[in-house]
Design a protein around this motif. Structure first.
Motif, short mmCIF file in Angstrom:
data_model
loop_
_atom_site.label_atom_id
_atom_site.label_comp_id
_atom_site.label_asym_id
_atom_site.label_seq_id
_atom_site.Cartn_x
_atom_site.Cartn_y
_atom_site.Cartn_z
N LEU A 246 -14.33 7.50 3.19
CA LEU A 246 -15.21 8.38 2.41
C LEU A 246 -16.51 7.69 2.01
O LEU A 246 -17.47 8.36 1.64
CB LEU A 246 -14.47 8.87 1.16
N ARG A 247 -16.53 6.36 2.07
CA ARG A 247 -17.77 5.65 1.72
C ARG A 247 -18.91 6.03 2.67
O ARG A 247 -20.09 5.84 2.34
CB ARG A 247 -17.56 4.14 1.75
N LYS A 248 -18.58 6.58 3.83
CA LYS A 248 -19.62 7.00 4.78
C LYS A 248 -20.42 8.18 4.24
O LYS A 248 -21.51 8.46 4.72
CB LYS A 248 -18.98 7.36 6.12
N ALA A 249 -19.84 8.89 3.26
CA ALA A 249 -20.54 10.02 2.66
C ALA A 249 -21.31 9.62 1.41
O ALA A 249 -22.26 10.31 1.02
CB ALA A 249 -19.55 11.14 2.31
N ALA B 157 0.83 -1.21 0.00
CA ALA B 157 0.00 0.00 0.00
C ALA B 157 0.86 1.26 0.00
O ALA B 157 0.53 2.25 -0.66
CB ALA B 157 -0.93 -0.01 1.22
N ASP B 158 1.96 1.21 0.71
CA ASP B 158 2.88 2.34 0.75
C ASP B 158 3.50 2.59 -0.62
O ASP B 158 3.62 3.74 -1.07
CB ASP B 158 3.97 2.08 1.79
N THR B 159 3.86 1.52 -1.31
CA THR B 159 4.41 1.63 -2.67
C THR B 159 3.38 2.23 -3.62
O THR B 159 3.71 3.10 -4.44
CB THR B 159 4.86 0.26 -3.17
N LEU B 160 2.14 1.78 -3.52
CA LEU B 160 1.09 2.30 -4.39
C LEU B 160 0.86 3.79 -4.14
O LEU B 160 0.67 4.57 -5.08
CB LEU B 160 -0.22 1.54 -4.15
N HIS B 161 0.87 4.18 -2.89
CA HIS B 161 0.68 5.59 -2.53
C HIS B 161 1.77 6.45 -3.16
O HIS B 161 1.48 7.51 -3.75
CB HIS B 161 0.70 5.73 -1.01
N ALA B 162 3.00 5.99 -3.09
CA ALA B 162 4.13 6.76 -3.63
C ALA B 162 4.11 6.83 -5.15
O ALA B 162 4.48 7.84 -5.74
CB ALA B 162 5.44 6.14 -3.15
N SER B 163 3.68 5.75 -5.80
CA SER B 163 3.73 5.70 -7.27
C SER B 163 2.51 6.31 -7.94
O SER B 163 2.47 6.41 -9.17
CB SER B 163 3.89 4.24 -7.72
N SER B 164 1.53 6.74 -7.16
CA SER B 164 0.29 7.27 -7.72
C SER B 164 0.08 8.74 -7.41
O SER B 164 -1.06 9.22 -7.48
CB SER B 164 -0.90 6.47 -7.16
N GLU B 165 1.15 9.44 -7.07
CA GLU B 165 1.03 10.84 -6.66
C GLU B 165 0.10 10.98 -5.47
O GLU B 165 -0.69 11.92 -5.35
CB GLU B 165 0.55 11.71 -7.83
N GLN B 166 0.17 10.00 -4.58
CA GLN B 166 -0.61 9.95 -3.34
C GLN B 166 -2.12 9.81 -3.58
O GLN B 166 -2.92 10.09 -2.68
CB GLN B 166 -0.34 11.19 -2.46
N ARG B 167 -2.52 9.34 -4.76
CA ARG B 167 -3.94 9.16 -5.05
C ARG B 167 -4.46 7.81 -4.56
O ARG B 167 -5.62 7.70 -4.16
CB ARG B 167 -4.20 9.29 -6.56
N PHE B 168 -3.63 6.77 -4.66
CA PHE B 168 -4.05 5.44 -4.18
C PHE B 168 -3.77 5.41 -2.69
O PHE B 168 -2.66 5.21 -2.24
CB PHE B 168 -3.25 4.35 -4.91
N LEU C 269 -13.04 7.22 -5.84
CA LEU C 269 -13.04 8.56 -5.26
C LEU C 269 -11.64 9.14 -5.15
O LEU C 269 -10.70 8.46 -4.73
CB LEU C 269 -13.68 8.52 -3.87
N ASN C 270 -11.51 10.40 -5.52
CA ASN C 270 -10.26 11.12 -5.34
C ASN C 270 -10.08 11.39 -3.84
O ASN C 270 -10.92 12.04 -3.22
CB ASN C 270 -10.32 12.44 -6.11
N PRO C 271 -8.99 10.91 -3.23
CA PRO C 271 -8.84 11.07 -1.78
C PRO C 271 -8.63 12.51 -1.34
O PRO C 271 -8.78 12.81 -0.15
CB PRO C 271 -7.61 10.21 -1.46
N ARG C 272 -8.28 13.38 -2.25
CA ARG C 272 -8.06 14.78 -1.89
C ARG C 272 -9.37 15.57 -1.82
O ARG C 272 -9.53 16.43 -0.95
CB ARG C 272 -7.12 15.43 -2.91
N SER C 273 -10.28 15.27 -2.71
CA SER C 273 -11.54 16.02 -2.76
C SER C 273 -12.72 15.23 -2.22
O SER C 273 -13.74 15.82 -1.85
CB SER C 273 -11.85 16.42 -4.21
N GLY C 274 -12.58 13.91 -2.20
CA GLY C 274 -13.70 13.06 -1.80
C GLY C 274 -14.72 12.86 -2.91
O GLY C 274 -15.74 12.20 -2.71
#
Length: 297
Positions: free
Chosen positions: A99-102, A81-92, A235-240
């Motif tokens: 956010l599914r709660k919304a 998961a850490d590798t995915l976060h780094a390779s996806s511009e922090q999108r993954f 969902l985009n984690p920055r905007s939801g």
């Protein structure tokens, strides 16, 4: 003697699934398939966010309170998961499941802005503390969700179980995430149709597969439509808010977890998704918001 193809269907991880393989008879096929299915069930029980006794539930319940010890398998998934976060511009970001709660994709209603605003501070993989032995979510209300690659990991593990038992022809399919062990008994490839994201009765292409994996992410899996606009579950984690550039992305890779991670990352990167797929050096078929098809074979 050429063995026959047998299909064993089952449900797991909220999806229709199947193990398809060549075997001497139906009893042998079912015995082999059940070993693979048991592995899928094990992973589902261990990492499901819907089970109170899962590893994920235990980690989430301790958010803001204490570190939780992890076994080797869980630590490896956290590192991935850490590798995915780094390779996806922090999108993954596997903390973005909160956010599914919304969002309720059973109802054609957008979330209230104040609800999203309250959840976004709980998203942030970079804040999670983890090592080979434990993990800590620093704020109460934060959650981990392995749904972004858990199904694909289970596909790979099931296929590896079949390989260990001597299966050389067949595949595992968990809701469209597929891992191929070998060709048909006559040596021909499996021809897999790629869903038309705007016509569920049609396909846009066929991909021959003998070994390796195929995964697809799309805006047609779970979505709502309001005023002519589609809002999908990615969902985009920055905007939801849902991404909107790609209708679907399919990727062929050696492992299902790789293929699935690439499809999701491309969806999350939107316009830059194609460049990411090229850098990843994978085969792909991507359909953008206008219906244009891009592919690398």
């Amino acid at each position: 003697m050429v063995e026959q193809i047998y299909t064993v269907s089952f449900s797991a991880m909220g999806s229709r699934c199947e193990v398809r393989l060549a075997a001497a008879d139906a009893a042998v096929a079912r015995h082999l398939a059940m070993r693979a299915i048991e592995e899928v069930r094990r992973i589902e029980h261990k990492y499901s966010r819907y089970r109170n006794d899962s590893v994920v539930a235990r980690i989430n319940a301790a958010a803001g309170l204490r570190r939780v010890r992890c076994d080797q398998e869980t630590a490896a998934l956290l590192a991935y998961a850490d590798t995915l976060h780094a390779s996806s511009e922090q999108r993954f970001d596997i903390t973005s499941g909160v956010l599914r709660k919304a969002w309720d994709f059973r109802l054609a209603v957008l979330p209230r802005p104040e609800v999203l605003a309250g959840l976004l501070p709980l998203v942030g993989w970079h804040r999670v503390e983890f090592d080979d032995e434990s993990v800590f979510l620093p704020q109460q209300g934060m959650e981990l969700d392995f749904g972004g690659f858990g199904k694909e990991y289970a596909v790979d593990r099931a296929a590896e179980m079949l390989t260990i038992m001597g299966v050389t022809q067949g595949y595992v399919n968990l809701g469209g995430d597929m891992r191929f062990i070998g060709p048909r008994p006559d040596g021909a490839a499996w021809e897999i149709g790629i869903q038309d994201p705007r016509d569920m009765s049609a396909t846009v292409a066929g991909i021959p597969m003998e070994r390796g994996a195929l995964a697809t992410s799309g805006d047609y899996e779970r979505f709502i439509e309001l005023d002519g606009r589609r809002y999908c579950h990615v969902l985009n984690p920055r905007s939801g808010m849902p991404v909107s550039y790609w209708r679907s992305v399919s990727v062929v890779a050696p492992l299902a977890i790789t293929a699935g991670s690439c499809t999701t990352t491309a969806m999350l990167l939107e316009r830059d998704g194609l460049d990411f797929l090229e850098r990843a050096d994978v085969r792909y078929l991507a359909i953008d918001y206008e219906g244009r098809i891009f592919r690398r074979t």
